[in-house]
Design a protein around this motif. Structure first.
Motif, PDB file in Angstrom:
ATOM      1  N   GLU A 150     -14.777 -13.095  11.588  1.00 11.82           N
ATOM      2  CA  GLU A 150     -14.880 -12.314  12.816  1.00 11.82           C
ATOM      3  C   GLU A 150     -15.281 -10.884  12.475  1.00 11.82           C
ATOM      4  N   HIS A 151     -16.272 -10.364  13.182  1.00 14.36           N
ATOM      5  CA  HIS A 151     -16.683  -8.984  12.922  1.00 14.36           C
ATOM      6  C   HIS A 151     -16.918  -8.210  14.228  1.00 14.36           C
ATOM      7  N   GLU A 152     -16.450  -8.773  15.315  1.00 11.18           N
ATOM      8  CA  GLU A 152     -16.611  -8.107  16.599  1.00 11.18           C
ATOM      9  C   GLU A 152     -15.634  -6.944  16.713  1.00 11.18           C
ATOM     10  N   ARG A 153     -15.990  -6.000  17.544  1.00 12.01           N
ATOM     11  CA  ARG A 153     -15.170  -4.801  17.734  1.00 12.01           C
ATOM     12  C   ARG A 153     -13.748  -5.152  18.177  1.00 12.01           C
ATOM     13  N   GLU A 154     -13.606  -6.076  19.108  1.00 15.23           N
ATOM     14  CA  GLU A 154     -12.273  -6.437  19.612  1.00 15.23           C
ATOM     15  C   GLU A 154     -11.394  -6.982  18.477  1.00 15.23           C
ATOM     16  N   TRP A 155     -11.957  -7.840  17.622  1.00 19.13           N
ATOM     17  CA  TRP A 155     -11.198  -8.375  16.490  1.00 19.13           C
ATOM     18  C   TRP A 155     -10.790  -7.241  15.554  1.00 19.13           C
ATOM     19  N   GLN A 156     -11.735  -6.369  15.238  1.00 18.91           N
ATOM     20  CA  GLN A 156     -11.446  -5.256  14.332  1.00 18.91           C
ATOM     21  C   GLN A 156     -10.342  -4.362  14.881  1.00 18.91           C
ATOM     22  N   GLU A 157     -10.412  -4.066  16.171  1.00 19.75           N
ATOM     23  CA  GLU A 157      -9.383  -3.221  16.780  1.00 19.75           C
ATOM     24  C   GLU A 157      -8.006  -3.880  16.690  1.00 19.75           C
ATOM     25  N   THR A 158      -7.944  -5.175  16.980  1.00 24.75           N
ATOM     26  CA  THR A 158      -6.674  -5.905  16.905  1.00 24.75           C
ATOM     27  C   THR A 158      -6.157  -5.942  15.478  1.00 24.75           C
ATOM     28  N   PHE A 159      -7.053  -6.226  14.530  1.00 23.21           N
ATOM     29  CA  PHE A 159      -6.663  -6.273  13.128  1.00 23.21           C
ATOM     30  C   PHE A 159      -6.163  -4.914  12.653  1.00 23.21           C
ATOM     31  N   LEU A 160      -6.921  -3.862  12.926  1.00 23.93           N
ATOM     32  CA  LEU A 160      -6.526  -2.526  12.482  1.00 23.93           C
ATOM     33  C   LEU A 160      -5.198  -2.103  13.102  1.00 23.93           C
ATOM     34  N   LYS A 161      -4.996  -2.401  14.371  1.00 26.79           N
ATOM     35  CA  LYS A 161      -3.713  -2.070  15.009  1.00 26.79           C
ATOM     36  C   LYS A 161      -2.581  -2.858  14.357  1.00 26.79           C
ATOM     37  N   SER A 162      -2.833  -4.128  14.065  1.00 26.83           N
ATOM     38  CA  SER A 162      -1.810  -4.953  13.416  1.00 26.83           C
ATOM     39  C   SER A 162      -1.423  -4.390  12.063  1.00 26.83           C
ATOM     40  N   VAL A 163      -2.403  -3.920  11.308  1.00 22.47           N
ATOM     41  CA  VAL A 163      -2.150  -3.346   9.990  1.00 22.47           C
ATOM     42  C   VAL A 163      -1.432  -2.003  10.119  1.00 22.47           C
ATOM     43  N   MET A 164      -1.911  -1.167  11.029  1.00 20.89           N
ATOM     44  CA  MET A 164      -1.320   0.169  11.192  1.00 20.89           C
ATOM     45  C   MET A 164       0.121   0.097  11.695  1.00 20.89           C
ATOM     46  N   ASP A 165       0.444  -0.931  12.467  1.00 22.71           N
ATOM     47  CA  ASP A 165       1.788  -1.083  13.027  1.00 22.71           C
ATOM     48  C   ASP A 165       2.823  -1.546  12.015  1.00 22.71           C
ATOM     49  N   ARG A 166       2.385  -2.018  10.851  1.00 19.39           N
ATOM     50  CA  ARG A 166       3.302  -2.593   9.874  1.00 19.39           C
ATOM     51  C   ARG A 166       3.645  -1.591   8.773  1.00 19.39           C
ATOM     52  N   PRO A 167       4.896  -1.149   8.698  1.00 17.46           N
ATOM     53  CA  PRO A 167       5.273  -0.178   7.669  1.00 17.46           C
ATOM     54  C   PRO A 167       5.202  -0.747   6.254  1.00 17.46           C
ATOM     55  N   GLU A 168       5.181  -2.065   6.112  1.00 21.41           N
ATOM     56  CA  GLU A 168       5.069  -2.679   4.783  1.00 21.41           C
ATOM     57  C   GLU A 168       3.716  -2.412   4.141  1.00 21.41           C
ATOM     58  N   VAL A 169       2.710  -2.147   4.976  1.00 22.82           N
ATOM     59  CA  VAL A 169       1.363  -1.915   4.468  1.00 22.82           C
ATOM     60  C   VAL A 169       1.260  -0.464   3.997  1.00 22.82           C
ATOM     61  N   LEU A 170       1.196  -0.285   2.687  1.00 23.82           N
ATOM     62  CA  LEU A 170       1.110   1.055   2.123  1.00 23.82           C
ATOM     63  C   LEU A 170      -0.325   1.551   2.070  1.00 23.82           C
ATOM     64  N   GLU A 171      -1.253   0.634   1.867  1.00 22.50           N
ATOM     65  CA  GLU A 171      -2.674   0.970   1.820  1.00 22.50           C
ATOM     66  C   GLU A 171      -3.460  -0.160   2.444  1.00 22.50           C
ATOM     67  N   ALA A 172      -4.580   0.194   3.047  1.00 23.85           N
ATOM     68  CA  ALA A 172      -5.510  -0.794   3.598  1.00 23.85           C
ATOM     69  C   ALA A 172      -6.916  -0.266   3.382  1.00 23.85           C
ATOM     70  N   HIS A 173      -7.779  -1.126   2.856  1.00 26.42           N
ATOM     71  CA  HIS A 173      -9.154  -0.731   2.573  1.00 26.42           C
ATOM     72  C   HIS A 173     -10.114  -1.799   3.092  1.00 26.42           C
ATOM     73  N   ARG A 174     -11.216  -1.368   3.690  1.00 31.97           N
ATOM     74  CA  ARG A 174     -12.315  -2.263   4.051  1.00 31.97           C
ATOM     75  C   ARG A 174     -13.267  -2.246   2.874  1.00 31.97           C
ATOM     76  N   LEU A 175     -13.692  -3.416   2.435  1.00 30.38           N
ATOM     77  CA  LEU A 175     -14.445  -3.541   1.196  1.00 30.38           C
ATOM     78  C   LEU A 175     -15.870  -4.021   1.421  1.00 30.38           C
ATOM     79  N   ALA A 176     -16.710  -3.749   0.451  1.00 23.04           N
ATOM     80  CA  ALA A 176     -18.026  -4.363   0.363  1.00 23.04           C
ATOM     81  C   ALA A 176     -17.869  -5.570  -0.562  1.00 23.04           C
ATOM     82  N   GLY A 177     -18.614  -6.624  -0.301  1.00 24.88           N
ATOM     83  CA  GLY A 177     -18.544  -7.800  -1.166  1.00 24.88           C
ATOM     84  C   GLY A 177     -17.941  -8.992  -0.452  1.00 24.88           C
TER      85      GLY A 177
END
Length: 156
Positions: free
Chosen positions: A77-104
């Motif tokens: 999935e690469h649509e804006r709505e999916w990305q927004e949901t994914f990013l919010k899900s990651v940002m909402d979780r205090p367990e996630v210390l780092e998050a990076h979008r990668l090439a490859g």
């Protein structure tokens, strides 16, 4: 565009990276300047965004967060709505210390710190219930060999 630093700025930043809790008088003494010029430089570096949030580093294991996972995520999935949901899900979780979008081949990598494997599974189940993910690979760090927030500013 990189902010232009002189030798004194580099010395000040190196000292603050080493220990941001030390007094301004201590920093000034270590860089060979008086307090007021050092304070003015620190103020300018903050205003320029070179110095961001000041925080404290905690020992995760001593606080019971013994498991560190690197989570590799592939999505179809690469649509804006999916990305927004994914990013919010990651940002909402205090367990996630780092998050990076990668090439490859891998789209995202997360650094997740939890108490144990059960806590990781709870994190994983929560994430996949919120957002559709094609493939998740979790790698457990067996030993942290090096971890630093210090940039090598003295060598530039």
């Amino acid at each position: 565009m990189a902010f232009q630093l002189d030798a004194t700025d580099r010395k000040i930043l190196a000292e603050l990276q080493r220990d941001a809790g030390q007094s301004l008088d201590d920093v000034a003494a270590k860089v060979g300047k008086s307090r007021t010029p050092v304070w003015n430089r620190v103020r300018k570096l903050r205003e320029a965004g070179v110095i961001g949030q000041t925080t404290v580093l905690l020992d995760a294991e001593r606080l019971g967060f013994e498991a560190c996972f690197f989570v590799l995520i592939r999505t179809s999935e690469h649509e804006r709505e999916w990305q927004e949901t994914f990013l919010k899900s990651v940002m909402d979780r205090p367990e996630v210390l780092e998050a990076h979008r990668l090439a490859g081949d891998i789209d995202y990598i997360l650094k997740v710190r939890v108490r144990n494997a059960k806590a990781y599974d709870e994190f994983y189940q929560s994430l996949i219930s919120r957002v559709k993910i094609f493939n998740v690979t979790a790698l457990l760090s067996m030993e942290e060999i090096k971890s630093t927030t210090m940039l090598p500013i003295q060598s530039t």
